[in-house]
Write a protein that holds these residues in place. Structure first.
Motif, PDB file in Angstrom:
ATOM      1  N   TYR A   1      -7.348   2.793   3.848  1.00  0.00           N
ATOM      2  CA  TYR A   1      -7.151   2.406   5.242  1.00  0.00           C
ATOM      3  C   TYR A   1      -6.577   0.990   5.325  1.00  0.00           C
ATOM      4  O   TYR A   1      -5.673   0.719   6.116  1.00  0.00           O
ATOM      5  CB  TYR A   1      -8.475   2.484   5.992  1.00  0.00           C
ATOM      6  CG  TYR A   1      -8.379   2.052   7.441  1.00  0.00           C
ATOM      7  CD1 TYR A   1      -7.871   2.912   8.404  1.00  0.00           C
ATOM      8  CD2 TYR A   1      -8.799   0.788   7.847  1.00  0.00           C
ATOM      9  CE1 TYR A   1      -7.772   2.530   9.729  1.00  0.00           C
ATOM     10  CE2 TYR A   1      -8.713   0.394   9.171  1.00  0.00           C
ATOM     11  CZ  TYR A   1      -8.202   1.271  10.109  1.00  0.00           C
ATOM     12  OH  TYR A   1      -8.109   0.879  11.417  1.00  0.00           O
ATOM     13  N   ALA A   2      -7.110   0.080   4.522  1.00  0.00           N
ATOM     14  CA  ALA A   2      -6.591  -1.293   4.524  1.00  0.00           C
ATOM     15  C   ALA A   2      -5.140  -1.329   4.079  1.00  0.00           C
ATOM     16  O   ALA A   2      -4.314  -2.060   4.636  1.00  0.00           O
ATOM     17  CB  ALA A   2      -7.443  -2.178   3.610  1.00  0.00           C
ATOM     18  N   LEU A   3      -4.813  -0.527   3.083  1.00  0.00           N
ATOM     19  CA  LEU A   3      -3.444  -0.524   2.562  1.00  0.00           C
ATOM     20  C   LEU A   3      -2.452   0.022   3.576  1.00  0.00           C
ATOM     21  O   LEU A   3      -1.388  -0.570   3.807  1.00  0.00           O
ATOM     22  CB  LEU A   3      -3.380   0.316   1.285  1.00  0.00           C
ATOM     23  CG  LEU A   3      -4.063  -0.265   0.045  1.00  0.00           C
ATOM     24  CD1 LEU A   3      -4.102   0.788  -1.057  1.00  0.00           C
ATOM     25  CD2 LEU A   3      -3.333  -1.499  -0.438  1.00  0.00           C
ATOM     26  N   THR A   4      -2.793   1.134   4.183  1.00  0.00           N
ATOM     27  CA  THR A   4      -1.815   1.812   5.036  1.00  0.00           C
ATOM     28  C   THR A   4      -1.736   1.229   6.439  1.00  0.00           C
ATOM     29  O   THR A   4      -0.665   1.189   7.039  1.00  0.00           O
ATOM     30  CB  THR A   4      -2.143   3.313   5.143  1.00  0.00           C
ATOM     31  OG1 THR A   4      -3.473   3.478   5.648  1.00  0.00           O
ATOM     32  CG2 THR A   4      -2.044   3.972   3.777  1.00  0.00           C
ATOM     33  N   ARG A   5      -2.871   0.776   6.980  1.00  0.00           N
ATOM     34  CA  ARG A   5      -2.880   0.315   8.357  1.00  0.00           C
ATOM     35  C   ARG A   5      -2.665  -1.185   8.505  1.00  0.00           C
ATOM     36  O   ARG A   5      -2.198  -1.654   9.535  1.00  0.00           O
ATOM     37  CB  ARG A   5      -4.197   0.698   9.031  1.00  0.00           C
ATOM     38  CG  ARG A   5      -4.347   2.181   9.288  1.00  0.00           C
ATOM     39  CD  ARG A   5      -3.178   2.753  10.100  1.00  0.00           C
ATOM     40  NE  ARG A   5      -3.012   2.074  11.367  1.00  0.00           N
ATOM     41  CZ  ARG A   5      -3.639   2.393  12.482  1.00  0.00           C
ATOM     42  NH1 ARG A   5      -4.498   3.389  12.481  1.00  0.00           N
ATOM     43  NH2 ARG A   5      -3.420   1.734  13.594  1.00  0.00           N
ATOM     44  N   HIS A   6      -3.050  -1.958   7.508  1.00  0.00           N
ATOM     45  CA  HIS A   6      -2.981  -3.415   7.644  1.00  0.00           C
ATOM     46  C   HIS A   6      -1.962  -4.074   6.712  1.00  0.00           C
ATOM     47  O   HIS A   6      -1.335  -5.061   7.073  1.00  0.00           O
ATOM     48  CB  HIS A   6      -4.358  -4.035   7.392  1.00  0.00           C
ATOM     49  CG  HIS A   6      -5.372  -3.729   8.454  1.00  0.00           C
ATOM     50  ND1 HIS A   6      -5.296  -4.241   9.729  1.00  0.00           N
ATOM     51  CD2 HIS A   6      -6.486  -2.952   8.432  1.00  0.00           C
ATOM     52  CE1 HIS A   6      -6.321  -3.808  10.452  1.00  0.00           C
ATOM     53  NE2 HIS A   6      -7.052  -3.018   9.678  1.00  0.00           N
TER      54      HIS A   6
END
Length: 360
Positions: A151-156
């Motif tokens: 989630y951190a990689l793809t969204r942020h």
């Protein structure tokens, strides 16, 4: 009819047999209700726990009508709250519904997890990028923790995810070459029917060693962050094991974020080799870990409690398959509502929570 003609006729009949494929999918909460474009016209309902999976016996279960006159009124009240100082704030879900007596009338996609006395502010891409700069993040856990990393990689961080959760050690330099992320898959299997772990699995030392040795240069301060946890196996024995292992490698002062149990393979809709564990006992055992950092004077350790929010939403698990304990693939996206909530609390704990000493 000749024998050869009879054989041909039988083969022709077999070739004419039709094939049918049936795809069966269990409905989740997100299949009900309609998007509420005008939230002001709907009731604000709260949910602490589902009546089919009670983990706080003295607390009401099911949807409850709140005193808020509108969704915007609730949001205004939340925005006045102080920022949460850690990842253990108790809370409940707020859901907009046509009627709090009918869960199928609710817009579950608009649900909001909210602590009682504080708030977790949203973290912008810029804030997370700045927080992660100069850090080496080491993830040690199962596919539940992997979903937060993804989630951190793809969204942020605008970085495509790589590999599968169960792959061997994976490492990647991200965030404009300012951050190193390392993920080592490990899964504990409880050793009794109550989910209690009596000994640390034999291969766990090897997984820890692989993660540390493959992470490059690690400093004994807040620039090294260890994130540890998974679906159902966090308990005092495991916590003590991790802290002892870090100390043995000269990493006693690194930032540590412990993710407590998820409501995973032990709720009413799951059929696995585990029976439905007692939710009250499981929550009590999980929260016993939450007290350990203070008892051991480990101010550099943060604990994130995700059991309450996931147990209340167990009907929203990704349907199908043995791993339907996941919250991260609603509508083929990586930003499932529940996954995004506890991931945000993880990042909050790293960026604003732990007080790791600065000494090497």
């Amino acid at each position: 009819m000749s024998p050869s003609a009879n054989i041909y006729e039988k083969r022709r009949k077999y070739r004419d047999v039709s094939k049918y494929t049936f795809n069966v999918r269990r409905k989740s909460l997100f299949d009900y209700g309609k998007p509420h474009t005008y939230l002001a016209s709907y009731d604000v309902c709260s949910l602490v726990q589902d009546c089919n999976y009670v983990f706080e016996p003295l607390t009401k279960c099911g949807l409850q009508k709140t005193t808020y006159i509108s969704w915007n009124n609730m949001i205004d009240d939340v925005n006045k709250m102080a920022e949460c100082k850690g990842g253990l704030a108790a809370g409940r879900w707020f859901i907009p519904c046509s009627s709090c007596y009918d869960e199928k009338s609710c817009d579950w996609k608009s649900a909001l997890w909210q602590p009682y006395d504080c708030r977790y502010p949203d973290i912008s891409d810029k804030q997370l990028s700045s927080c992660f700069a100069g850090k080496n993040l080491l993830f040690l856990g199962d596919s539940i923790l992997h979903a937060s990393m993804k989630y951190a990689l793809t969204r942020h961080l605008a970085t495509p995810p790589w590999g599968l959760p169960s792959d061997p050690l994976v490492a990647k330099v991200v965030n404009n070459k300012q951050t190193v992320m390392n993920f080592q898959y490990v899964r504990f299997k409880p050793l009794d029917t109550e989910g209690v772990m009596n000994v640390i699995p034999a291969d766990f030392d090897d997984k820890f060693r692989t993660l540390i040795n493959g992470a490059g240069i690690l400093h004994n301060n807040a620039s090294t962050v260890v994130l540890f946890g998974g679906a159902y196996w966090m308990q005092p024995l495991v916590y003590t094991w991790l802290m002892d292992k870090l100390a043995s490698r000269g990493l006693k002062n690194v930032t540590v974020v412990i993710r407590l149990d998820n409501a995973a393979f032990h709720h009413p809709t799951k059929m696995t080799e585990y029976r439905i564990w007692d939710a009250t006992k499981m929550l009590k055992r999980s929260l016993s870990v939450a007290d350990m950092p203070a008892q051991r004077h480990e101010r550099h350790v943060q604990v994130v409690n995700s059991f309450n929010m996931t147990a209340a939403f167990y009907k929203a698990f990704r349907s199908g398959g043995y791993c339907s304990c996941h919250f991260d693939y609603y509508y083929r996206r990586n930003d499932g509502l529940v996954n995004s909530v506890y991931s945000k609390i993880l990042w909050h704990s790293i960026c604003n929570g732990a007080e790791a000493p600065s000494s090497d």
